[in-house]
Structures are given as C-alpha cells and as structure tokens.
Write an enzyme that holds these catalytic residues in place. Structure first.
Site, PDB file in Angstrom:
ATOM      1  N   ASP A   1      12.095 -18.465  11.368  1.00 48.47           N
ATOM      2  CA  ASP A   1      13.100 -17.779  10.554  1.00 48.47           C
ATOM      3  C   ASP A   1      13.361 -18.578   9.295  1.00 48.47           C
ATOM      4  OD1 ASP A   1      15.260 -16.492   9.410  1.00 48.47           O
ATOM      5  OD2 ASP A   1      16.645 -16.897  11.031  1.00 48.47           O
TER       6      ASP A   1
ATOM      7  N   ASP B   1      17.912 -18.457  19.820  1.00 43.18           N
ATOM      8  CA  ASP B   1      17.835 -18.848  18.412  1.00 43.18           C
ATOM      9  C   ASP B   1      18.592 -20.153  18.223  1.00 43.18           C
ATOM     10  OD1 ASP B   1      17.747 -19.086  15.681  1.00 43.18           O
ATOM     11  OD2 ASP B   1      18.956 -17.313  15.250  1.00 43.18           O
TER      12      ASP B   1
ATOM     13  N   LYS C   1      14.065 -11.123   6.691  1.00 46.11           N
ATOM     14  CA  LYS C   1      15.368 -10.564   6.321  1.00 46.11           C
ATOM     15  C   LYS C   1      15.276 -10.090   4.882  1.00 46.11           C
ATOM     16  CE  LYS C   1      17.712 -13.618   9.579  1.00 46.11           C
ATOM     17  NZ  LYS C   1      18.754 -14.633   9.843  1.00 46.11           N
TER      18      LYS C   1
ATOM     19  N   GLU D   1      13.397 -18.697  18.695  1.00 43.96           N
ATOM     20  CA  GLU D   1      13.528 -18.544  17.250  1.00 43.96           C
ATOM     21  C   GLU D   1      13.947 -19.861  16.618  1.00 43.96           C
ATOM     22  OE1 GLU D   1      16.209 -15.991  14.062  1.00 43.96           O
ATOM     23  OE2 GLU D   1      15.585 -15.046  15.940  1.00 43.96           O
TER      24      GLU D   1
ATOM     25  N   LYS E   1      22.464 -17.341  20.705  1.00 42.87           N
ATOM     26  CA  LYS E   1      22.560 -18.531  19.877  1.00 42.87           C
ATOM     27  C   LYS E   1      22.694 -19.773  20.754  1.00 42.87           C
ATOM     28  CE  LYS E   1      22.421 -16.705  15.744  1.00 42.87           C
ATOM     29  NZ  LYS E   1      21.390 -17.072  14.753  1.00 42.87           N
TER      30      LYS E   1
END
Length: 330
Positions: free
Chosen positions: A194, A142, A218, A168, A111
C-alpha cells in the site's frame, strides 16, 4: 502529474464546501474526518489529503479531484463492487459492533501494529474477527508498515490459525517486504503493498523488486482514476482498490476505479463510509449485501449544511487548495 486543463482557482472554489464528519470509531488517529468537496462539469469530486500531508503530496490529491470533476472517466466493466469491512484497532470485545455496520460483507480488513498496542492486542482482535466472520469469511490484516521483519514474522506465526487472506504493508520498506516474503513462503500468505505504492516516488518499484503479490491502489493519492489504472497495468499484479477514508463523494471515485479494472480478484476497501456517524449523501455510499453501486454521488444540501466545518477550517482548506493549485500550475 497528468490532469485535464487546469481550471482557474476561482472555478475550483466557486462551489467548494469543507465538511467535518464525526467518526463512529477512532481510525488511524482520526476522530473527525475533514474534506473539501468541489463541483466540476462532470459532477461532484473530493480533495481530502490528510491534514498532516505536505503540499507536494497533497497536490496529487488535487490532481485526482480535478480529473474526476472536470474530465470524463474510463468506462466501467462492472456495475457493483464487492467490499470488505474495516476493523480499526479496537478492543476485541468491540469487534461485533464494528462489523455490524458493514452489511453483508464477507471479508474484513483488521488494523494491527497500532502504536501503543501489543501483539497480544492484535491477536485478540484478529481472533475476534475470525470468530464473527466464521470459517468461510476472509480476514486480512493491515500493519501500515508498523513492523520490522522479525516482528512481522513473529506476528504471522502467532496468527497462523486465523487463515489470513493476505498481509497489507506489514513492513515499511521494499527491502523489508522482499525479505519477509522470502521468510514466509512456507505459510503461503500473499503480501500486499500500500504505502510502498501510493507514497513512493516510483510506485512500480515494489512490483519490480518482487516484494509484493498484489498492490493496493487509492484513486486520490495516486493522482486520479486513470493514473491508478496505469500503475496497475505497469505493476502486472492483482489490485485491490481502497479508500483514503473518503466521504461518499470520494468513495464514488474509488468505485469508478474499481469498476474500470480489467480484473477484480479481491473485495475492495471502499466500505469505509460505515465508519462515519454522518456523511454528505443520502443515502451514504455504504455496503448493502456486501457491495457498492458504481456511479457518481451528489451531496445532499441539508446534510452538507449539517456537517459544514467551522470558518477557521474552511479558511485552512481554502489556503491549502490555493497552494496546491499553484504547484500544479507551476
């Protein structure tokens, strides 16, 4: 939202359990993850939209829970899913301890662009991950749409020595992703979408615009396994299945999705049970030798009792499910 015949509200709530799982490390602002587990004819399923999501967005998560618990799922084409480690926005010196929780994972998602942190923090964290993973490990980052185009380009330049697998959601909008993709072509680093998929009115728009090289899917936010498979097919891009910080029950839904994809070119982000101090299954659905098995998860009765949320939170989730059920019925 396409779902099986909508069960009665009474049937949904008959065996519902609300749980609160403490986390080993703060992740996307969460220190305790709440979820509502439901039991349908096909087995246990999960309804766990993040608490800040409104009912319209949360209703897609309920559709996914109903689909998984009340309808047969697509046949698997693989029996285990390779997964990545997930490194929250921790200090660089905390990275080894985080990675140690992900047995055998040779890919790590890191992250970055955390509010209140700096690019220097991100660089230190990513380099610490690269050092721990070694030259053969794969490292992806991400940003959750946290950078503008110039900030993203600057970060990619600063992280050139990290040999990134992909980026991401570096920027928030499709136009920004497309512009960044043009700017960084010389670095040959793929861009994964995403939020531009799971939070978009048109989840295929990012692929249609040529703004991404792969899509993150997801199961819960997209309305279920079958709807996510349709989105991947329509996008025509490689897919990575990721979790929404699910319990082991919800992770089994994600593994079912990953198992049904015709191709699986990247390790999936389904190892996040390793971020919990407690879970609902014994054993929890955590990586072993870098993979997860495919199959449904049944909660352990004693663990369920140990992590049951307080009465006020049970009432809150019951009211939320009731409202979302009404939206699906309407």
């Amino acid at each position: 939202m396409r779902i099986p015949e909508l069960p009665d509200l009474h049937d949904l709530l008959a065996e519902a359990r609300v749980v609160a799982l403490p986390m080993a490390t703060r992740f996307r602002g969460v220190t305790v993850r709440e979820a509502m587990l439901l039991h349908g004819p096909e087995g246990w399923t999960e309804f766990s939209p993040f608490v800040e999501y409104d009912d319209a967005e949360a209703s897609a998560w309920l559709a996914a829970a109903i689909d998984f618990g009340w309808a047969p799922q697509p046949a698997p084409v693989r029996t285990q899913i390779p997964v990545n480690a997930t490194v929250p926005a921790v200090a660089a010196n905390a990275v080894p301890g985080v990675l140690a929780r992900f047995d055998g994972c040779r890919t790590a998602k890191v992250k970055v662009a955390e509010p209140g942190q700096s690019l220097a923090d991100d660089i230190a964290r990513v380099r610490a991950v690269r050092q721990e993973m070694g030259p053969e490990g794969r490292v992806r980052i991400d940003a959750n749409g946290g950078w503008n185009v110039d900030e993203a380009e600057r970060a990619i330049h600063a992280l050139a020595d990290a040999d990134l697998e992909y980026l991401e959601q570096p920027c928030a909008t499709i136009d920004e992703l497309a512009e960044l993709r043009r700017r960084i072509v010389r670095w040959d680093i793929p861009i994964a979408a995403d939020e531009s998929v799971r939070k978009a009115a048109d989840p295929i728009a990012v692929a249609r615009a040529g703004a991404a090289d792969l899509v993150i899917v997801k199961a819960q936010p997209l309305g279920g396994v079958r709807r996510a498979l349709e989105i991947v097919a329509e996008a025509g891009l490689p897919a990575v299945v990721s979790s929404a910080l699910d319990t082991s029950v919800g992770l089994a839904m994600g593994a079912t999705l990953a198992a049904a994809l015709p191709a699986l070119d990247y390790d999936c982000g389904l190892g996040t049970a390793s971020l919990f101090m407690q879970d609902v299954a014994n054993p929890p659905l955590r990586p072993s030798a870098g993979v997860l098995p495919v199959g449904r998860v049944t909660p352990d009765a004693e663990l369920l009792d140990a992590v049951t949320a307080g009465a006020d939170r049970v009432a809150w989730w019951t009211a939320r499910l009731t409202r979302c059920h009404a939206l699906l019925a309407g």
